[in-house]
Design an enzyme around this catalytic site. Structure first.
Site, short mmCIF file in Angstrom:
data_model
loop_
_atom_site.label_atom_id
_atom_site.label_comp_id
_atom_site.label_asym_id
_atom_site.label_seq_id
_atom_site.Cartn_x
_atom_site.Cartn_y
_atom_site.Cartn_z
N LYS A 110 -14.23 55.83 14.43
CA LYS A 110 -15.37 54.87 14.98
C LYS A 110 -14.70 53.78 16.07
O LYS A 110 -13.62 53.70 15.96
CB LYS A 110 -15.93 54.16 13.93
CG LYS A 110 -16.79 54.71 12.78
CD LYS A 110 -17.30 53.94 11.89
CE LYS A 110 -18.09 54.37 10.78
NZ LYS A 110 -19.39 55.03 10.98
N ARG A 125 -21.95 62.08 2.66
CA ARG A 125 -22.37 63.28 1.96
C ARG A 125 -21.58 64.07 1.44
O ARG A 125 -21.97 64.66 0.55
CB ARG A 125 -23.40 63.89 3.15
CG ARG A 125 -22.51 64.41 4.18
CD ARG A 125 -23.22 64.71 5.62
NE ARG A 125 -23.53 63.40 6.31
CZ ARG A 125 -24.39 63.46 7.36
NH1 ARG A 125 -24.74 64.71 7.88
NH2 ARG A 125 -24.53 62.47 8.09
N1 BES Z 1 -21.13 54.65 6.94
C1 BES Z 1 -21.80 55.12 7.73
C2 BES Z 1 -23.18 55.00 8.36
C3 BES Z 1 -23.41 53.42 8.58
C4 BES Z 1 -23.71 53.24 9.84
C5 BES Z 1 -23.85 52.50 7.53
C6 BES Z 1 -23.79 51.82 10.04
C7 BES Z 1 -24.08 51.18 7.84
C8 BES Z 1 -24.02 50.89 9.05
C9 BES Z 1 -21.70 56.84 7.63
O1 BES Z 1 -20.57 57.32 6.90
C10 BES Z 1 -21.59 57.59 9.13
O2 BES Z 1 -20.49 57.04 9.84
N2 BES Z 1 -22.24 58.28 9.60
C11 BES Z 1 -22.53 58.86 10.58
C12 BES Z 1 -22.86 60.28 10.45
C13 BES Z 1 -22.83 61.26 11.80
C14 BES Z 1 -21.23 61.22 12.18
C15 BES Z 1 -23.49 62.53 11.55
C16 BES Z 1 -23.39 58.24 11.72
O3 BES Z 1 -24.39 57.63 11.08
O4 BES Z 1 -23.21 57.90 12.59
MN MN Z 2 -18.88 57.48 8.20
#
Ligand code: BES
Ligand code: MN
Ligand code: ZN
Length: 490
Positions: A266, A340
Site C-alpha cells: 500500500k 478474503r
Molecule cells: N484492509 C483493506 C481494506 C480497507 C481499506 C479497510 C481502507 C479499511 C480502510 C483490504 O485488505 C484491502 O486492502 N482491500 C483492497 C482490495 C483490492 C486489492 C481488491 C482494497 O480495497 O483496495
Molecule cells: Mn489489504
C-alpha cells in the site's frame, strides 16, 4: 481493559437535589414542560430554568440536544445540563441524549434526574458509550471517569434492567480497545491471549496454531501470514447458553492485525490506519464477551483469523496459487486482497466444524465500501433475505448504519481466473460486491449467510453517534440485539 464509567441507580429524592455535587442533568419536553425534579431545580435557581425556556433558549433544539448552565446559583452542582427529550423518547433518542451528556461530562460525576423518563437507563448507556477514552499508551496521570448516578422511581428495577446494557458497554469497550491498539502491542499472539482470558466468563476457547491449520489444509489463510514474524492463529470462542445440541449462530471475523498490503504494498499515506484491519475479529470478540456477561440464552460460536500481512522474502507473491481448505485453488492477483483469503478458510472451517444455523462474518474488507457508503453505513451482502432483514432491523434499532448491496452471478464471473478456480481480485468496479462473491464460494448451499463489510465504520476520524474519534465498536450492539431477537424471545 478500559472500564466503562460506573452507573448506579437511586430513588428520586427532591430534597437531595440542592446538595448534589458534579453535573446535574434535567429533562424538558419540546413544548417546555418540566417534571417534578426540573421544577425543584427551577425553584432552587429562583426561576432560572423557566427564564431559559420562556426566553427561547431551547428553540430549534432537537430531541437529545442540551444547553448547559454553569455554576448555577442555589445549587451545589457545578453545571446543569438541560436536555430536550420527550418522556417516552425512543431507544436511539434516549441514547443520543446520553451521548450529549457524556460529551459535556468529561470525567466529572454526573447525576441524571430521570424520574419521569421511560428510558433513563438508555440515557445512561449513551453517556457511558460516549465516555470511552483510549489512554493505554498515554503516560502521566490517568483520570477515572466520574460515576453516573441515575435517579428513578424504582432503583432495584432500574438496576436489574440495566444489566444487559452494562454487558453491551463492556463488549463495546473491549472491541474499541482491540481496534485502537497499535500492531506492535496487539500482535496475533497477544490477541489470542486476550481471547484466552475470556474463558473466565464461561466461554470455551480453542486456539488453532499454524501446524493445526496446515493439517486442515488452510492454505489460503496461511498464505497471508507467511511474511510476518507473528504466527497466524485461529481462535474459537463458544458460548453455550441455549438448549444443548441446538445449532449455533456462527460469527466470523477478519483479524489482520496489520495490513501493509504485502508485496502489492500500500502507499504510505494513511498506512498507519491499517492497525484497525482486525476490527471484524475485534467485534466478534466484543460480542462474545457481552453474550457471556449477560448470560445470553443462545448458542453462539465466534471464530476469528488472526494474521499479519507483511512484506518479506517469504511473503506470498502476486501470481502465486494457493489451495483453500475447501479445495478450491485461488490465484493471488493482489496480496492486498488478503482478508478474503483469511475468511475463505475461516468460513469453511466454521461450517464444517460447528454446523451452524447461520453465519455472519464481519471484515474491514474493501476500500470500495468506503467509496460506496462513506463512514455512515456498513455494507451488508447476503444470500438469505430473512437473516439479512433481521440484521438490518437490529442495526436500525441500535442506531448503527447498515445498507444492503446486491450479489449476483455477473459479479461472481468477474472473479474467474485463467489458471486457478478463482482469483482474489476482480479489480476496481463493484469491489465490495466482487469480494463478497469470492466469499460466497465458501458458503455451503442453503447456509444462511450475511457478510458485513465494516471498512468505513470500524474506526472513524470524526465522532460517530455513540463514540469519540477512533474505534467505534460498530456491530457489537447490533449483533447482541440480533442474538436476543433470534433466540431469546420467550
Ligand atoms: N484492509 C483493506 C481494506 C480497507 C481499506 C479497510 C481502507 C479499511 C480502510 C483490504 O485488505 C484491502 O486492502 N482491500 C483492497 C482490495 C483490492 C486489492 C481488491 C482494497 O480495497 O483496495
Ligand atoms: Mn489489504
Ligand atoms: Zn485488509
Amino acid at each position: 481493559m478500559t472500564a466503562p464509567a460506573a452507573v448506579r441507580f437511586t430513588e428520586t429524592d427532591l430534597d437531595a437535589i440542592a446538595g448534589t455535587a458534579g453535573r446535574l442533568a434535567i429533562f424538558v419536553t419540546a413544548d417546555g414542560k418540566l417534571d417534578a425534579e426540573g421544577r425543584r431545580v427551577n425553584r432552587l435557581m429562583r426561576g432560572g430554568l423557566m427564564r431559559l425556556i420562556e426566553g427561547g433558549g431551547l428553540e430549534k433544539k432537537k430531541p437529545g440536544d442540551l444547553v448547559s448552565l454553569g455554576w448555577p446559583a442555589g445549587l451545589t452542582a457545578e453545571a446543569i445540563d438541560v436536555v430536550v427529550l420527550p418522556r417516552n423518547a425512543s431507544v436511539d433518542e434516549s441514547r443520543r441524549a446520553g451521548v450529549a451528556l457524556g460529551r459535556a461530562k468529561g470525567d466529572k460525576a454526573l447525576t441524571i434526574l430521570g424520574g419521569s423518563l421511560k428510558r433513563a437507563g438508555e440515557v445512561a448507556l449513551g453517556a457511558v458509550l460516549r465516555g470511552y477514552d483510549y489512554t493505554v499508551h498515554k503516560t502521566g496521570e490517568k483520570t477515572e471517569p466520574g460515576t453516573i448516578t441515575v435517579t428513578v422511581r424504582d432503583a432495584a428495577e432500574a438496576e436489574a434492567g440495566f444489566a444487559p446494557a452494562r454487558a453491551a458497554a463492556e463488549g463495546v469497550f473491549l472491541t474499541r480497545d482491540l481496534v485502537n491498539a497499535p500492531a506492535n502491542d496487539l500482535t496475533t499472539t497477544r490477541f489470542a491471549e486476550e481471547i484466552k482470558g475470556l474463558a473466565d466468563l464461561g466461554l470455551k476457547i480453542t486456539i488453532l496454531e499454524e501446524k493445526d491449520m496446515a493439517k486442515l489444509g488452510m492454505g489460503a489463510l496461511l498464505s497471508v501470514g507467511l511474511g510476518s514474524a507473528s504466527p497466524s492463529k485461529l481462535a474459537v470462542m463458544e458460548w453455550q447458553g441455549g438448549t444443548k445440541g441446538d445449532a449455533p449462530l456462527a460469527l466470523v471475523g477478519k483479524g489482520v492485525v496489520f495490513d501493509t498490503g504485502g508485496i502489492s504494498i500500500k502507499p504510505s499515506a494513511g498506512l498507519e490506519e491499517m492497525t484497525m484491519d482486525m476490527a471484524g475479529a475485534g467485534v466478534v470478540t466484543g460480542v462474545m464477551r457481552t453474550l457471556a456477561l449477560r448470560k445470553a440464552r443462545a448458542n453462539v460460536v465466534g471464530l476469528v483469523g488472526l494474521v499479519e500481512n507483511m512484506v518479506s522474502d517469504r511473503a506470498t507473491r502476486p501470481g502465486d496459487v494457493v489451495t483453500s481448505m475447501k479445495g478450491d485453488t485461488i490465484e493471488v492477483i493482489n496480496t492486498d486482497a488478503e482478508g478474503r483469503l483469511v475468511l475463505a478458510d475461516l468460513l469453511w472451517y466454521a461450517q464444517q466444524t460447528y454446523k451452524p444455523r447461520g453465519v455472519i462474518d464481519l471484515a474491514t474488507l474493501t476500500g470500495a465500501a468506503i467509496v460506496a457508503l462513506g463512514h455512515e453505513n456498513a455494507a451488508a451482502l447476503s444470500n438469505d433475505d430473512a437473516l439479512c432483514d433481521a440484521v438490518l432491523k437490529a442495526a436500525k434499532t441500535e442506531g448503527e448504519g447498515l445498507w444492503r448491496l446486491p450479489l449476483g452471478k455477473g459479479y461472481a464471473d468477474m472473479m474467474k481466473s485463467r489458471i486457478a478456480d478463482v482469483k482474489n481480485s476482480g479489480g476496481r468496479p463493484a469491489g465490495t460486491i466482487t469480494a463478497s462473491e469470492f466469499l460466497h464460494r465458501f458458503i455451503q448451499d442453503d447456509m444462511p449467510w450475511v457478510h458485513l463489510d465494516i471498512a468505513g465504520v470500524a474506526s472513524v476520524k470524526a465522532e460517530t453517534p455513540y463514540a469519540p474519534q477512533g474505534a467505534s465498536g460498530w456491530g457489537v450492539m447490533t449483533l447482541d440485539r440480533l442474538v436476543r431477537e433470534m433466540f431469546e424471545t420467550d
